[in-house]
Design a protein around this motif. Structure first.
Motif, PDB file in Angstrom:
ATOM      1  N   ALA A 353     -81.114  -5.252  -0.540  1.00  0.00           N
ATOM      2  CA  ALA A 353     -81.196  -4.248  -1.615  1.00  0.00           C
ATOM      3  C   ALA A 353     -82.580  -3.622  -1.644  1.00  0.00           C
ATOM      4  O   ALA A 353     -82.727  -2.414  -1.866  1.00  0.00           O
ATOM      5  CB  ALA A 353     -80.881  -4.906  -2.963  1.00  0.00           C
ATOM      6  N   LEU A 354     -83.612  -4.433  -1.396  1.00  0.00           N
ATOM      7  CA  LEU A 354     -84.994  -3.936  -1.338  1.00  0.00           C
ATOM      8  C   LEU A 354     -85.151  -2.919  -0.202  1.00  0.00           C
ATOM      9  O   LEU A 354     -85.844  -1.913  -0.342  1.00  0.00           O
ATOM     10  CB  LEU A 354     -85.949  -5.126  -1.144  1.00  0.00           C
ATOM     11  N   CYS A 355     -84.504  -3.183   0.922  1.00  0.00           N
ATOM     12  CA  CYS A 355     -84.590  -2.270   2.070  1.00  0.00           C
ATOM     13  C   CYS A 355     -83.836  -0.972   1.840  1.00  0.00           C
ATOM     14  O   CYS A 355     -84.071   0.014   2.545  1.00  0.00           O
ATOM     15  CB  CYS A 355     -83.985  -2.914   3.313  1.00  0.00           C
ATOM     16  N   GLY A 356     -82.895  -0.969   0.902  1.00  0.00           N
ATOM     17  CA  GLY A 356     -82.089   0.235   0.678  1.00  0.00           C
ATOM     18  C   GLY A 356     -80.873   0.286   1.570  1.00  0.00           C
ATOM     19  O   GLY A 356     -80.447   1.362   1.990  1.00  0.00           O
ATOM     20  N   ILE A 357     -80.289  -0.886   1.893  1.00  0.00           N
ATOM     21  CA  ILE A 357     -79.042  -0.915   2.681  1.00  0.00           C
ATOM     22  C   ILE A 357     -77.924  -0.293   1.831  1.00  0.00           C
ATOM     23  O   ILE A 357     -77.816  -0.599   0.645  1.00  0.00           O
ATOM     24  CB  ILE A 357     -78.693  -2.381   3.065  1.00  0.00           C
ATOM     25  N   PRO A 358     -77.112   0.596   2.411  1.00  0.00           N
ATOM     26  CA  PRO A 358     -76.125   1.349   1.619  1.00  0.00           C
ATOM     27  C   PRO A 358     -75.243   0.489   0.718  1.00  0.00           C
ATOM     28  O   PRO A 358     -74.796  -0.592   1.099  1.00  0.00           O
ATOM     29  CB  PRO A 358     -75.285   2.047   2.692  1.00  0.00           C
ATOM     30  N   PHE A 359     -75.077   1.022  -0.510  1.00  0.00           N
ATOM     31  CA  PHE A 359     -74.177   0.532  -1.561  1.00  0.00           C
ATOM     32  C   PHE A 359     -74.670  -0.736  -2.261  1.00  0.00           C
ATOM     33  O   PHE A 359     -73.952  -1.301  -3.073  1.00  0.00           O
ATOM     34  CB  PHE A 359     -72.740   0.375  -1.038  1.00  0.00           C
ATOM     35  N   LEU A 360     -75.912  -1.169  -1.973  1.00  0.00           N
ATOM     36  CA  LEU A 360     -76.549  -2.159  -2.834  1.00  0.00           C
ATOM     37  C   LEU A 360     -77.449  -1.398  -3.820  1.00  0.00           C
ATOM     38  O   LEU A 360     -77.630  -0.189  -3.696  1.00  0.00           O
ATOM     39  CB  LEU A 360     -77.369  -3.146  -1.997  1.00  0.00           C
ATOM     40  N   ALA A 361     -78.042  -2.124  -4.791  1.00  0.00           N
ATOM     41  CA  ALA A 361     -78.748  -1.459  -5.904  1.00  0.00           C
ATOM     42  C   ALA A 361     -79.873  -0.543  -5.436  1.00  0.00           C
ATOM     43  O   ALA A 361     -80.016   0.577  -5.918  1.00  0.00           O
ATOM     44  CB  ALA A 361     -79.290  -2.513  -6.864  1.00  0.00           C
ATOM     45  N   GLY A 362     -80.679  -1.030  -4.476  1.00  0.00           N
ATOM     46  CA  GLY A 362     -81.843  -0.259  -4.054  1.00  0.00           C
ATOM     47  C   GLY A 362     -81.503   1.031  -3.337  1.00  0.00           C
ATOM     48  O   GLY A 362     -82.284   1.982  -3.346  1.00  0.00           O
ATOM     49  N   PHE A 363     -80.316   1.084  -2.734  1.00  0.00           N
ATOM     50  CA  PHE A 363     -79.938   2.249  -1.923  1.00  0.00           C
ATOM     51  C   PHE A 363     -79.860   3.518  -2.763  1.00  0.00           C
ATOM     52  O   PHE A 363     -80.367   4.567  -2.379  1.00  0.00           O
ATOM     53  CB  PHE A 363     -78.588   1.974  -1.244  1.00  0.00           C
ATOM     54  N   TYR A 364     -79.232   3.418  -3.937  1.00  0.00           N
ATOM     55  CA  TYR A 364     -78.964   4.612  -4.749  1.00  0.00           C
ATOM     56  C   TYR A 364     -80.259   5.298  -5.179  1.00  0.00           C
ATOM     57  O   TYR A 364     -80.364   6.517  -5.140  1.00  0.00           O
ATOM     58  CB  TYR A 364     -78.116   4.239  -5.969  1.00  0.00           C
ATOM     59  N   SER A 365     -81.245   4.482  -5.612  1.00  0.00           N
ATOM     60  CA  SER A 365     -82.499   5.075  -6.081  1.00  0.00           C
ATOM     61  C   SER A 365     -83.392   5.465  -4.906  1.00  0.00           C
ATOM     62  O   SER A 365     -83.957   6.562  -4.873  1.00  0.00           O
ATOM     63  CB  SER A 365     -83.229   4.100  -6.999  1.00  0.00           C
ATOM     64  N   LYS A 366     -83.498   4.589  -3.913  1.00  0.00           N
ATOM     65  CA  LYS A 366     -84.438   4.821  -2.816  1.00  0.00           C
ATOM     66  C   LYS A 366     -83.995   6.007  -1.951  1.00  0.00           C
ATOM     67  O   LYS A 366     -84.813   6.843  -1.567  1.00  0.00           O
ATOM     68  CB  LYS A 366     -84.529   3.554  -1.969  1.00  0.00           C
ATOM     69  N   ASP A 367     -82.709   6.057  -1.662  1.00  0.00           N
ATOM     70  CA  ASP A 367     -82.181   7.134  -0.818  1.00  0.00           C
ATOM     71  C   ASP A 367     -82.344   8.481  -1.522  1.00  0.00           C
ATOM     72  O   ASP A 367     -82.731   9.473  -0.902  1.00  0.00           O
ATOM     73  CB  ASP A 367     -80.702   6.860  -0.521  1.00  0.00           C
ATOM     74  N   MET A 368     -82.091   8.481  -2.834  1.00  0.00           N
ATOM     75  CA  MET A 368     -82.224   9.731  -3.586  1.00  0.00           C
ATOM     76  C   MET A 368     -83.684  10.184  -3.624  1.00  0.00           C
ATOM     77  O   MET A 368     -83.981  11.378  -3.484  1.00  0.00           O
ATOM     78  CB  MET A 368     -81.693   9.549  -5.008  1.00  0.00           C
TER      79      MET A 368
END
Length: 580
Positions: A353-368
């Motif tokens: 999630a910290l790395c921003g792997i798709p569809f975990l929590a970190g992905f939505y904010s980090k990718d945006m």
């Protein structure tokens, strides 16, 4: 005694969890109705003097309170097992509750005075928690934390003094009227400086890894939703004022450098807790930089999603350190997935999630965030800082997974890994669920309309390219022997520089704090206990004493004194007559 120790944990846990759920329901209602409530609670009324406590409730403060109380309830439940050998568990829980109360006071305050009370409360209680294990290292870390945060406290005090010009301390009403150039520069400069100290941006970064001397449950709370996020939250509240100032561009540069520095240093670190602390520093840099680009909602979104998986990451680290008999060096660890399967599951998901792997929590904010950066018209330097920092996040995460999960267990002298504690596991699974769900949930709730981001195909996939590169490099470096680097003197010096956070800890301890303390000692000796004593308290005392003795001598009605004074006055009179 055992029942008392456990009862305070359970009462605190249930109260905070209930408070969290209540806030969640209210926040949904406030978002649907687009409501803001401003309360004024009259504390004291004496003649014409009224002391009022102001409270601001909107969707942002309610969401943040929900996350803070949820994480703190889970951390207190976790502490019941983690700190079970602690004799003064009640004292620890009360300190944590004070910490949470200070943060909530900061969140709901539209008034700079009550913000200052919460701000200073956070600094004071964090000092008490950092020095909780009473040894020299903890005392030094606590002093560094307290002194770094005092700079921010002084800045807030100066804002308090400056806002006397406006007639009230309710800053929320004056943000539209502070566009007088000089006033705006003063207030925005002080607010940014205060936020930089609390959120540990360069050059105040060194206290954040040093604060790892605190117990692990405290680290989980501090690094997810309380102390370090206070600065980001304050800037989000003041964002409307800051966007028109020059200081925000300096903040963008410094926060980008903080991201880069923390990402590089985490790849050289071998202390498990410090690696996670440096990853927090990197994410704080990300929040600060996107905030200084004028996107406070995105910064707040990432702040909330990051809080969940970072608290989980620290709790998993706490379990592993417990199992390893308080060893924190990752070179001794390995094969944890065999011995601690459920903890490893939580650790891996929070890391991904910290790395921003798709569809975990970190992905939505980090990718945006990264796509909005790609869409903005800023220079290549800022773009480079964002993407290289994302690659470095993947880099140190992969390295950590290799050392913890895939490598062999290296501590052969003691082989005492036992099964996981169910109290810790229950608390971790609650956060695990939130680490998976919270990103998509918040993205539906916070943004009224979806961000439509149109980019070219390669720019759209830039995040994936950078992540894959970081993953590959992390795998290669984790298999590389450190001795092969040390053959080259220049490479060794460079690695030393990068490992020690660009010498910021040395600069803050020996360069600034130590020299300032020596200077303060000299000031105390020469001014407070020297000239000030001579010319103020002691000096006045000596003069008064001498005058008293002199007047007392006169009051004895001695004839010789009167005769002497009569002759003296006569002489003066005759001399004046001769002159004229």
């Amino acid at each position: 005694m055992f029942l008392e120790k456990n009862s305070i944990c359970f009462v605190s846990f249930f109260f905070l969890f209930f408070f969290s759920m209540t806030n969640f329901l209210f926040s949904i209602y406030f978002i649907m109705k687009n409501m803001v409530i401003f309360l004024e609670w009259e504390l004291i009324s004496f003649n014409s003097k009224v002391i009022v406590m102001s409270i601001l409730l909107d969707w942002m403060s309610l969401f943040f309170m929900m996350f803070v109380s949820l994480i703190s309830s889970v951390v207190i439940y976790y502490s019941k097992s983690y700190m079970s050998s602690e004799l003064n568990l009640n004292r620890f829980i009360i300190l944590v509750l004070l910490f949470v109360f200070s943060m909530i006071l900061l969140i709901i305050s539209p008034n700079i005075i009550s913000i200052f009370l919460g701000w200073d409360g956070l600094g004071l209680v964090s000092y008490c928690l950092v020095i909780y294990y009473q040894n020299i290292k903890s005392f030094n870390s606590g002093m560094l934390t307290a002194l770094s945060n005092r700079i921010g406290d002084v800045c807030i005090l100066m804002v308090v003094a400056w806002m006397l010009n406006y007639g009230s301390w309710n800053y929320i009403f004056y943000l539209n009227f502070m566009f007088n150039e000089f006033s705006m520069m003063i207030i925005s400069g002080m607010i940014i400086m205060a936020a930089m100290t609390k959120s540990a941006q360069i050059p105040f970064s060194s206290w954040l890894p040093a604060a790892m001397a605190a117990p692990t449950p405290v680290s989980a709370l501090v690094h997810s939703s309380t102390l370090v996020t206070a600065g980001v939250y304050l800037l989000i509240r003041f964002n409307f004022l800051l966007m028109n100032t020059f200081f925000i561009k300096i903040l963008l540069l410094l926060s980008g450098l903080t991201m880069l520095m923390a990402g590089i240093s985490a790849n050289y670190e071998f202390d498990l807790k410090k690696i996670i602390a440096l990853s927090t520093l990197s994410q704080l840099g990300l929040m600060m930089s996107i905030l200084s680009m004028g996107m406070p909602d995105l910064a707040f979104f990432h702040l909330l999603t990051h809080a969940m998986f970072k608290a989980l990451l620290f709790m998993c680290a706490g379990v592993i350190i417990h199992m390893m008999m308080n060893i924190q060096d990752i070179r001794y660890m390995g094969g944890m997935s065999f011995y601690l399967p459920l903890t490893s599951l939580c650790l891996n998901i929070s890391n991904l999630a910290l790395c921003g792997i798709p569809f975990l929590a970190g992905f939505y904010s980090k990718d945006m965030i990264l796509e909005m950066v790609s869409l903005s018209n800023l220079n290549f330097y800022v773009y480079f800082l964002y993407y290289i920092s994302t690659g470095l996040t993947m880099y140190y995460t992969m390295r950590l997974l290799m050392y913890l999960m895939i490598n062999d267990y290296n501590l052969l002298v003691i082989y005492n890994l036992y099964d996981e504690d169910y109290i810790m596991l229950k608390s971790m699974f609650m956060l695990l669920m939130m680490s998976v769900v919270s990103g998509s949930l918040l993205s539906w709730m916070i943004f009224y309309y979806p961000y439509m981001i149109y980019l070219s195909f390669n720019m759209k996939l830039m995040v994936i390219y950078v992540s894959l590169m970081g993953m590959l490099l992390g795998y290669m470096v984790s298999n590389m022997k450190i001795y092969s680097i040390n053959k080259f003197k220049m490479m060794y010096s460079l690695s030393n520089f990068l490992c020690l956070m660009w010498f910021l800890p040395n600069l803050s301890t020996y360069g600034i704090n130590y020299n300032f303390m020596i200077f303060s000692k000299k000031l105390l000796k020469n001014i407070d206990m020297g000239w000030m004593e001579l010319y103020s308290s002691q000096g006045i005392f000596k003069i008064m004493k001498n005058y008293t003795i002199f007047y007392n001598f006169y009051q004895l009605n001695n004839f010789k004194i009167y005769l002497f004074s009569f002759i003296l006055w006569m002489l003066i009179f005759f001399m004046m007559m001769m002159v004229f």
